[in-house]
Design a protein around this motif. Structure first.
Motif, mmCIF file in Angstrom:
data_model
loop_
_atom_site.group_PDB
_atom_site.id
_atom_site.type_symbol
_atom_site.label_atom_id
_atom_site.label_comp_id
_atom_site.label_asym_id
_atom_site.label_seq_id
_atom_site.Cartn_x
_atom_site.Cartn_y
_atom_site.Cartn_z
ATOM 1 N N ILE A 1 14.761 -31.029 -24.527
ATOM 2 C CA ILE A 1 14.147 -30.755 -24.044
ATOM 3 C C ILE A 1 13.612 -31.109 -22.907
ATOM 4 O O ILE A 1 12.122 -31.085 -22.016
ATOM 5 N N ASP B 1 7.648 -32.345 -18.652
ATOM 6 C CA ASP B 1 7.203 -31.310 -16.977
ATOM 7 C C ASP B 1 6.021 -30.736 -16.865
ATOM 8 O O ASP B 1 5.533 -30.379 -15.836
ATOM 9 N N SER C 1 9.369 -22.258 -23.258
ATOM 10 C CA SER C 1 10.323 -21.679 -21.922
ATOM 11 C C SER C 1 11.687 -22.675 -21.721
ATOM 12 O O SER C 1 11.588 -23.504 -21.238
ATOM 13 N N LEU C 2 12.892 -21.985 -21.714
ATOM 14 C CA LEU C 2 13.749 -23.038 -21.305
ATOM 15 C C LEU C 2 14.741 -22.021 -20.278
ATOM 16 O O LEU C 2 14.499 -21.181 -19.815
ATOM 17 N N ASP C 3 15.729 -23.084 -19.411
ATOM 18 C CA ASP C 3 15.927 -22.492 -17.806
ATOM 19 C C ASP C 3 17.746 -21.901 -18.559
ATOM 20 O O ASP C 3 17.747 -20.929 -17.746
ATOM 21 N N THR C 4 18.300 -21.738 -19.785
ATOM 22 C CA THR C 4 19.393 -20.725 -19.445
ATOM 23 C C THR C 4 19.176 -20.354 -20.930
ATOM 24 O O THR C 4 18.906 -20.934 -22.186
ATOM 25 N N GLU D 1 20.866 -23.159 -23.663
ATOM 26 C CA GLU D 1 19.637 -24.037 -23.833
ATOM 27 C C GLU D 1 18.842 -23.690 -24.553
ATOM 28 O O GLU D 1 18.555 -24.445 -26.108
ATOM 29 N N LYS E 1 14.530 -17.257 -22.547
ATOM 30 C CA LYS E 1 14.747 -17.340 -21.678
ATOM 31 C C LYS E 1 14.204 -16.075 -20.714
ATOM 32 O O LYS E 1 14.708 -15.201 -21.457
#
Length: 123
Positions: A28, A46, A72-75, A78, A121
């Motif tokens: 990640i 990030d 917390s991930l984007d999809t 993921e 997500k």
């Protein structure tokens, strides 16, 4: 606005834990930031930092009952991949990937020391 900027978990198996988190967090985009004096390691990406450390009081690390760290991930894909990688690295599942409520996708696992982590997500 205030926000949580880092969290840590304790380990009694720091070398194993660092290898586990090096491989897992790389998926990640989190990288080792610096070696901690306890023998542990801090990672950054990030958004914030994560650490695996030896306890400051030099007592054995224990799992916090009710404690959990969330990533917390984007999809949803993921989330599922992060969970699968954790299991591949020796973690145990504590809730397979899936929708927990409309638009809320979560997966839970316990690391090598039993610390509970979550990938999720929303939306």
């Amino acid at each position: 606005m205030a926000m949580i900027s880092y969290c840590t978990v304790g380990s009694n198996r720091l070398e194993d834990a660092k290898a586990f988190y090096d491989a897992l967090l790389a998926t990640i985009g989190m990288k080792p930031r610096f070696e901690h004096p306890s023998g542990g390691r801090l990672y950054s990406g990030d958004a914030g930092m994560f650490g695996v450390l030896g306890p400051f009081d030099k007592q054995p690390a224990t799992v916090g009952n009710g404690s959990m760290v969330g990533f917390s991930l984007d999809t949803p894909e993921e989330v599922a991949a992060f969970h699968a990688k954790a299991l591949e690295l020796g973690a145990t599942t504590d809730g397979d990937p899936g929708e927990r409520a409309p638009g809320a996708y979560f997966a839970y696992f316990r690391d090598l020391d039993g610390n509970k982590l979550c990938a999720y997500k929303f939306g």
